[in-house]
Design a protein around this motif. Sequence first.
Motif, PDB file in Angstrom:
ATOM      1  N   TYR A 190       0.837  -1.206   0.000  1.00  0.00           N
ATOM      2  CA  TYR A 190       0.000   0.000   0.000  1.00  0.00           C
ATOM      3  C   TYR A 190       0.870   1.254   0.000  1.00  0.00           C
ATOM      4  CZ  TYR A 190      -3.417   3.383   1.864  1.00  0.00           C
ATOM      5  OH  TYR A 190      -4.226   4.483   2.075  1.00  0.00           O
ATOM      6  N   MET A 191       1.926   1.264   0.813  1.00  0.00           N
ATOM      7  CA  MET A 191       2.823   2.417   0.845  1.00  0.00           C
ATOM      8  C   MET A 191       3.641   2.516  -0.437  1.00  0.00           C
ATOM      9  SD  MET A 191       6.090   3.198   3.332  1.00  0.00           S
ATOM     10  CE  MET A 191       7.108   2.114   2.311  1.00  0.00           C
ATOM     11  N   LEU A 192       4.141   1.383  -0.916  1.00  0.00           N
ATOM     12  CA  LEU A 192       5.037   1.393  -2.073  1.00  0.00           C
ATOM     13  C   LEU A 192       4.325   1.741  -3.368  1.00  0.00           C
ATOM     14  CD1 LEU A 192       7.208  -1.787  -1.352  1.00  0.00           C
ATOM     15  CD2 LEU A 192       7.902   0.612  -1.139  1.00  0.00           C
ATOM     16  N   ILE A 263      16.793   8.295   1.212  1.00  0.00           N
ATOM     17  CA  ILE A 263      15.919   7.659   2.202  1.00  0.00           C
ATOM     18  C   ILE A 263      14.593   8.398   2.205  1.00  0.00           C
ATOM     19  CG2 ILE A 263      15.583   7.131   4.638  1.00  0.00           C
ATOM     20  CD1 ILE A 263      18.570   6.970   4.972  1.00  0.00           C
ATOM     21  N   VAL A 264      13.503   7.672   2.019  1.00  0.00           N
ATOM     22  CA  VAL A 264      12.172   8.277   1.956  1.00  0.00           C
ATOM     23  C   VAL A 264      11.482   8.139   3.314  1.00  0.00           C
ATOM     24  CG1 VAL A 264       9.929   8.234   0.804  1.00  0.00           C
ATOM     25  CG2 VAL A 264      12.007   7.752  -0.496  1.00  0.00           C
ATOM     26  N   ASP A 265      10.817   9.189   3.733  1.00  0.00           N
ATOM     27  CA  ASP A 265      10.029   9.178   4.966  1.00  0.00           C
ATOM     28  C   ASP A 265       8.920   8.134   4.843  1.00  0.00           C
ATOM     29  OD1 ASP A 265       8.634   9.725   7.267  1.00  0.00           O
ATOM     30  OD2 ASP A 265       8.023  11.751   6.691  1.00  0.00           O
ATOM     31  N   ASP A 268       3.141   7.870   7.925  1.00  0.00           N
ATOM     32  CA  ASP A 268       1.939   8.213   7.177  1.00  0.00           C
ATOM     33  C   ASP A 268       1.710   9.719   7.252  1.00  0.00           C
ATOM     34  OD1 ASP A 268       0.728   8.839   9.613  1.00  0.00           O
ATOM     35  OD2 ASP A 268      -0.485   7.021   9.688  1.00  0.00           O
ATOM     36  N   HIS A 269       0.629  10.166   6.624  1.00  0.00           N
ATOM     37  CA  HIS A 269       0.398  11.612   6.533  1.00  0.00           C
ATOM     38  C   HIS A 269       0.020  12.238   7.870  1.00  0.00           C
ATOM     39  CE1 HIS A 269      -3.474   9.684   6.165  1.00  0.00           C
ATOM     40  NE2 HIS A 269      -4.097  10.830   6.290  1.00  0.00           N
ATOM     41  N   ARG A 270      -0.201  11.423   8.898  1.00  0.00           N
ATOM     42  CA  ARG A 270      -0.490  11.938  10.234  1.00  0.00           C
ATOM     43  C   ARG A 270       0.753  11.902  11.137  1.00  0.00           C
ATOM     44  NH1 ARG A 270      -5.006   8.797   8.910  1.00  0.00           N
ATOM     45  NH2 ARG A 270      -6.943   9.996   8.737  1.00  0.00           N
ATOM     46  N   GLN A 271       1.910  11.677  10.549  1.00  0.00           N
ATOM     47  CA  GLN A 271       3.192  11.620  11.264  1.00  0.00           C
ATOM     48  C   GLN A 271       3.314  10.386  12.154  1.00  0.00           C
ATOM     49  OE1 GLN A 271       3.273  15.524  13.232  1.00  0.00           O
ATOM     50  NE2 GLN A 271       4.831  16.187  11.773  1.00  0.00           N
ATOM     51  N   GLU A 272       2.559   9.371  11.892  1.00  0.00           N
ATOM     52  CA  GLU A 272       2.615   8.148  12.689  1.00  0.00           C
ATOM     53  C   GLU A 272       3.486   7.117  11.981  1.00  0.00           C
ATOM     54  OE1 GLU A 272      -1.826   8.721  14.689  1.00  0.00           O
ATOM     55  OE2 GLU A 272      -1.526   7.265  13.071  1.00  0.00           O
ATOM     56  N   GLY A 273       4.355   6.443  12.742  1.00  0.00           N
ATOM     57  CA  GLY A 273       5.364   5.571  12.169  1.00  0.00           C
ATOM     58  C   GLY A 273       4.811   4.270  11.620  1.00  0.00           C
ATOM     59  N   ARG A 274       5.551   3.714  10.645  1.00  0.00           N
ATOM     60  CA  ARG A 274       5.177   2.429  10.049  1.00  0.00           C
ATOM     61  C   ARG A 274       6.227   1.342  10.306  1.00  0.00           C
ATOM     62  NH1 ARG A 274       3.292   5.450   5.026  1.00  0.00           N
ATOM     63  NH2 ARG A 274       1.024   5.269   4.950  1.00  0.00           N
ATOM     64  N   PHE A 275       7.495   1.706  10.341  1.00  0.00           N
ATOM     65  CA  PHE A 275       8.565   0.748  10.600  1.00  0.00           C
ATOM     66  C   PHE A 275       9.089   0.978  12.024  1.00  0.00           C
ATOM     67  CE2 PHE A 275       8.525   0.833   6.025  1.00  0.00           C
ATOM     68  CZ  PHE A 275       9.014  -0.397   5.598  1.00  0.00           C
ATOM     69  N   PHE A 276       9.290  -0.122  12.766  1.00  0.00           N
ATOM     70  CA  PHE A 276       9.776   0.016  14.132  1.00  0.00           C
ATOM     71  C   PHE A 276      10.861  -1.013  14.423  1.00  0.00           C
ATOM     72  CE2 PHE A 276       5.627   2.015  14.291  1.00  0.00           C
ATOM     73  CZ  PHE A 276       5.904   3.178  15.002  1.00  0.00           C
ATOM     74  N   GLN A 277      11.952  -0.533  15.023  1.00  0.00           N
ATOM     75  CA  GLN A 277      13.072  -1.373  15.413  1.00  0.00           C
ATOM     76  C   GLN A 277      12.759  -2.160  16.691  1.00  0.00           C
ATOM     77  OE1 GLN A 277      15.877  -2.040  13.967  1.00  0.00           O
ATOM     78  NE2 GLN A 277      17.154  -2.892  15.601  1.00  0.00           N
ATOM     79  N   GLN A 278      11.689  -1.770  17.407  1.00  0.00           N
ATOM     80  CA  GLN A 278      11.376  -2.383  18.682  1.00  0.00           C
ATOM     81  C   GLN A 278      10.078  -3.202  18.611  1.00  0.00           C
ATOM     82  OE1 GLN A 278      11.677   1.107  18.409  1.00  0.00           O
ATOM     83  NE2 GLN A 278      13.880   1.013  18.755  1.00  0.00           N
ATOM     84  N   PRO A 349       4.074  11.134   2.659  1.00  0.00           N
ATOM     85  CA  PRO A 349       4.506  11.398   4.039  1.00  0.00           C
ATOM     86  C   PRO A 349       4.682  12.888   4.306  1.00  0.00           C
ATOM     87  CG  PRO A 349       6.367  10.685   2.715  1.00  0.00           C
ATOM     88  CD  PRO A 349       5.152  10.517   1.849  1.00  0.00           C
ATOM     89  N   PRO A 350       4.843  13.259   5.585  1.00  0.00           N
ATOM     90  CA  PRO A 350       5.020  14.674   5.932  1.00  0.00           C
ATOM     91  C   PRO A 350       6.295  15.285   5.347  1.00  0.00           C
ATOM     92  CG  PRO A 350       4.420  13.378   7.864  1.00  0.00           C
ATOM     93  CD  PRO A 350       4.712  12.403   6.775  1.00  0.00           C
ATOM     94  N   ASP A 351       7.400  14.539   5.385  1.00  0.00           N
ATOM     95  CA  ASP A 351       8.668  15.048   4.871  1.00  0.00           C
ATOM     96  C   ASP A 351       8.834  14.582   3.424  1.00  0.00           C
ATOM     97  OD1 ASP A 351      11.217  15.888   4.349  1.00  0.00           O
ATOM     98  OD2 ASP A 351      12.172  14.813   6.003  1.00  0.00           O
ATOM     99  N   LEU A 352       8.801  15.532   2.507  1.00  0.00           N
ATOM    100  CA  LEU A 352       8.867  15.202   1.080  1.00  0.00           C
ATOM    101  C   LEU A 352      10.287  15.260   0.525  1.00  0.00           C
ATOM    102  CD1 LEU A 352       5.742  17.229  -0.133  1.00  0.00           C
ATOM    103  CD2 LEU A 352       5.860  14.825   0.539  1.00  0.00           C
ATOM    104  N   THR A 353      11.272  15.405   1.395  1.00  0.00           N
ATOM    105  CA  THR A 353      12.645  15.597   0.938  1.00  0.00           C
ATOM    106  C   THR A 353      13.123  14.466   0.037  1.00  0.00           C
ATOM    107  OG1 THR A 353      13.143  16.787   2.987  1.00  0.00           O
ATOM    108  CG2 THR A 353      15.018  15.990   1.677  1.00  0.00           C
ATOM    109  N   GLY A 354      12.884  13.236   0.423  1.00  0.00           N
ATOM    110  CA  GLY A 354      13.385  12.107  -0.343  1.00  0.00           C
ATOM    111  C   GLY A 354      12.435  11.588  -1.400  1.00  0.00           C
ATOM    112  N   VAL A 355      11.255  12.180  -1.504  1.00  0.00           N
ATOM    113  CA  VAL A 355      10.264  11.708  -2.477  1.00  0.00           C
ATOM    114  C   VAL A 355      10.682  12.140  -3.882  1.00  0.00           C
ATOM    115  CG1 VAL A 355       7.849  11.817  -3.187  1.00  0.00           C
ATOM    116  CG2 VAL A 355       8.435  11.817  -0.756  1.00  0.00           C
TER     117      VAL A 355
END
Length: 419
Positions: A190-192, A263-265, A268-278, A349-355
């Motif tokens: 869905y993200m990709l 590296i792409v953010d 999601d658009h609400r600033q909530e994370g999708r990948f977690f190391q923990q 995502p919120p940060d479009l730098t890497g998009v």
Amino acid sequence: MLPLVEVEELHRVKAETGSSQDLAAAIQLLKEQREARALYAEVRVLCWVPVAPADHNKTAVHVRATWGRRCNKLLFISTKDVTRWDIGFPANWISKRCSCGVPNAPMMPAFATVIEKIQFGGWLISKLAFLDTDPSRARAVNVGSEEGFKALWNKTRSALQYLYLHFLSDYEWFLKADDNTYVVLENLRYMLRAYDTNDPVYFGHHYRSKGGYNSGGAGYVLGRETLRRFVEKALHNEAICGSRRFGEDFQLGRCLRGVGVAIVDTRDHRQEGRFFQQHVREILRNPDIHSHIVYYPVKKDGKPDSCCSDTVISFHQMSVADLYMLDYLIYKVRVFGHIPPLPLKVPLPPDLTGVPNKTLQKYLLFEVMVRPRRRDCNAYNGHSSPLRLLDFRDERYAETIWLTLVVIGHFYYRHVATE
């Protein structure tokens, strides 16, 4: 011919259902299911999991019995080829006193067979064997690397070269995950779907230390162009991609940064994370964990679950039991009357730098034509880009887009086409 009363009743029912939000939500869910099935074929993901030979029948087999079976292809990267997998299930999963034996459980692949039963107190333990007669099934492959945690970077280099040589044109995306990681493949696709595999990008849990990289435990995703650049430009260039033995994830980040991969953010658009190391438990308990090295802080707004997106993709540090628990909770549990739909077009995502620009251009129509909701603007502290904050669930936006297109077409016809 129907009586007039029945005709009036049909019109009344049609009018009621036509304006019903429940009906609209049901239609949205049907569309979502159809899109998810289509994405399996359109956004093809090869999953590769590094595993030691000693863990083939301890952890790897549980990955392939849970989230791994939803990959388009699953490979275990090892130093030993494997064509048979044996697995012993814990006592509380198979009992003489219940009708839910593992061989019939929906989570188990059809090609698993019981090869031994062991009596343990009042429980009956089944040992299963996975016999790989089909080469398309998951298997462990020897990529000719060294073994052990200290040699993980060596194994990663060998694995990516193996994928490049054998699968580059067969899959769009290449996901690396550990054998104690859980991945929701549907949410990953869905993200990709918003991105092009031919752009130099990669995705994961972004750490800001050591120049920036995606953590290995949470899993990271390379596109076709990224994999090509790594093998053809970075792998044998010691100036940008050394062969040091430690730090597989930040070493890869250094190599990819040296060949122009962004590296792409992945929030999601609400600033909530999708990948977690923990583990999900640790994230909920302490959102600030690893806050000194993560690039994007975990979102905190007073709600315990605001840390994590409703389209979360991965958690790390999972036990074998955790893998099955999440599989059950995500794919089996159904909360009566509660099925929130998702927008079919995933917001950026919120940060479009890497998009990549190509992706931004696809979303430009919504940037120009659609205004965000006020509550979304507040959630982003005044940064109110419609490109990032658009909630596609509101049908009024479709009407806005249509009317805007009509106006633009009318203007073009009067002022451009007639000249």
